[in-house]
Design a protein around this motif. Structure first.
Motif, PDB file in Angstrom:
ATOM      1  N   LYS A  23       0.835  -1.202   0.000  1.00  0.00           N
ATOM      2  CA  LYS A  23       0.000   0.000   0.000  1.00  0.00           C
ATOM      3  C   LYS A  23       0.871   1.254   0.000  1.00  0.00           C
ATOM      4  O   LYS A  23       0.611   2.213  -0.732  1.00  0.00           O
ATOM      5  N   ILE A  24       1.927   1.226   0.821  1.00  0.00           N
ATOM      6  CA  ILE A  24       2.848   2.371   0.883  1.00  0.00           C
ATOM      7  C   ILE A  24       3.536   2.570  -0.470  1.00  0.00           C
ATOM      8  O   ILE A  24       3.668   3.697  -0.964  1.00  0.00           O
ATOM      9  N   ASP A  29       4.194   5.451  -5.501  1.00  0.00           N
ATOM     10  CA  ASP A  29       4.182   5.319  -6.962  1.00  0.00           C
ATOM     11  C   ASP A  29       3.223   6.335  -7.586  1.00  0.00           C
ATOM     12  O   ASP A  29       3.562   6.999  -8.579  1.00  0.00           O
ATOM     13  N   ASN A  30       2.044   6.481  -7.024  1.00  0.00           N
ATOM     14  CA  ASN A  30       1.061   7.438  -7.551  1.00  0.00           C
ATOM     15  C   ASN A  30       1.548   8.877  -7.422  1.00  0.00           C
ATOM     16  O   ASN A  30       1.351   9.688  -8.335  1.00  0.00           O
ATOM     17  N   LEU A  32       4.673   9.875  -7.331  1.00  0.00           N
ATOM     18  CA  LEU A  32       5.749  10.072  -8.303  1.00  0.00           C
ATOM     19  C   LEU A  32       5.196  10.271  -9.712  1.00  0.00           C
ATOM     20  O   LEU A  32       5.692  11.105 -10.476  1.00  0.00           O
ATOM     21  N   LYS A  33       4.162   9.498 -10.049  1.00  0.00           N
ATOM     22  CA  LYS A  33       3.535   9.636 -11.364  1.00  0.00           C
ATOM     23  C   LYS A  33       2.974  11.039 -11.556  1.00  0.00           C
ATOM     24  O   LYS A  33       3.147  11.665 -12.609  1.00  0.00           O
ATOM     25  N   ILE A  34       2.283  11.539 -10.526  1.00  0.00           N
ATOM     26  CA  ILE A  34       1.693  12.880 -10.603  1.00  0.00           C
ATOM     27  C   ILE A  34       2.786  13.940 -10.750  1.00  0.00           C
ATOM     28  O   ILE A  34       2.684  14.862 -11.565  1.00  0.00           O
ATOM     29  N   LYS A  35       3.856  13.783  -9.983  1.00  0.00           N
ATOM     30  CA  LYS A  35       4.961  14.745 -10.039  1.00  0.00           C
ATOM     31  C   LYS A  35       5.626  14.754 -11.410  1.00  0.00           C
ATOM     32  O   LYS A  35       5.913  15.809 -11.979  1.00  0.00           O
ATOM     33  N   ILE A  52       9.846  -0.781 -11.735  1.00  0.00           N
ATOM     34  CA  ILE A  52      10.511  -0.607 -10.447  1.00  0.00           C
ATOM     35  C   ILE A  52       9.596  -1.049  -9.307  1.00  0.00           C
ATOM     36  O   ILE A  52      10.031  -1.728  -8.364  1.00  0.00           O
ATOM     37  N   THR A  53       8.317  -0.678  -9.405  1.00  0.00           N
ATOM     38  CA  THR A  53       7.348  -1.051  -8.365  1.00  0.00           C
ATOM     39  C   THR A  53       7.222  -2.565  -8.246  1.00  0.00           C
ATOM     40  O   THR A  53       7.246  -3.118  -7.137  1.00  0.00           O
TER      41      THR A  53
END
Length: 270
Positions: A23-24, A29-30, A32-35, A52-53
């Motif tokens: 979950k963490i 991951d989410n 980082l995607k947004i950034k 990577i995930t």
């Protein structure tokens, strides 16, 4: 019976820990995607994040399983030795693939280039169309699509033309030897004024009589186009040269062309 109960408890704890860690990882991951999307919409890094995930999650599961087996009295060292032998065979077979993956990470972490950039890699140059796990796809000036393995690109000397803040113009304009001193001065002023009035040419230019050619007095212009795009550079340089031709003709300044003067000596027979 007690052993089975302990095994179930340990397994349940491991599952909860794994689920929490997963979950963490998903939350990170989410974010980082947004950034990344905010910085660059079609960034190639978005393709690598899922890999990577999954790799991190696989490592967590592997550690949990080996820990569980160790707690039940199994020899983890023997298991790891087995994985080691198999890993050697796999690594030998997948050496090139792994080299390309690590090459991709190097390229993206260094920000050497991105999709849309015009670059030169050794003797290859063109526009970057795609960066994936295995290779970089470049569209050459001849419209060929060239695939370069990322392991090679990461080791090569990369010139990112698109990142240039300015591009060099180095043009020579030859006028005829019959050009008057006044017109030579006028030609220099014309070049200066055209550069000064062009909004895409930097003001740090130089104009001067350069040398005496075989059939021309050569006036050199050295300046810079604002920005590094190759198409933009060609357009601005073309506009500059076209305006020079127009102004020289209007001022009656003749361009020189290769020529030879022939002198005939007439000796009369005595």
């Amino acid at each position: 019976m007690q052993n089975w109960q302990n095994l179930l408890i340990i397994t349940a704890i491991n599952i909860m820990v794994i689920a929490t860690l997963f979950k963490i990882i998903d939350i990170v991951d989410n974010k980082l995607k947004i950034k990344i999307q905010n910085e660059e919409i079609n960034s190639p890094l978005l393709r690598f994040l899922p890999i990577i995930t999954k790799l991190i999650k696989a490592i967590i599961v592997f550690i949990a399983i080996t820990g569980l087996l160790q707690s039940q009295g199994y020899s983890v060292s023997s298991i790891l030795a087995g994985f080691g032998i198999g890993g050697i065979a796999v690594s030998m077979a997948a050496k090139d693939a792994l080299a390309n993956i690590f090459g991709s990470f190097e390229i993206l972490s260094d920000k050497a280039y991105k999709v849309g950039d015009y670059i030169k890699i050794d003797t290859i140059e063109g526009t970057v169309e795609d960066i994936n796990i295995r290779s970089t796809k470049i569209r050459s000036l001849d419209n060929y699509l060239i695939n370069i393995p990322n392991s090679l690109a990461a080791k090569a000397i990369i010139t990112n033309v698109s990142e240039a803040k300015k591009r060099f113009i180095n043009e020579t304009f030859g006028v005829t030897y019959s050009t008057s001193n006044e017109n030579i001065e006028k030609a220099i002023e014309i070049l200066k004024n055209i550069a000064l009035n062009h909004d895409k040419i930097h003001n740090d230019y130089t104009v001067a009589v350069h040398d005496l050619g075989e059939s021309s007095i050569n006036i050199k212009f050295r300046g810079y186009v604002k920005g590094g795009g190759y198409d933009k550079f060609l357009n601005v340089r073309g506009e500059f040269i076209q305006e020079v031709v127009k102004e020289f003709r209007a001022a009656g300044i003749d361009f020189a062309f290769p020529s030879r003067s022939i002198y005939i000596e007439n000796n009369e027979n005595k």
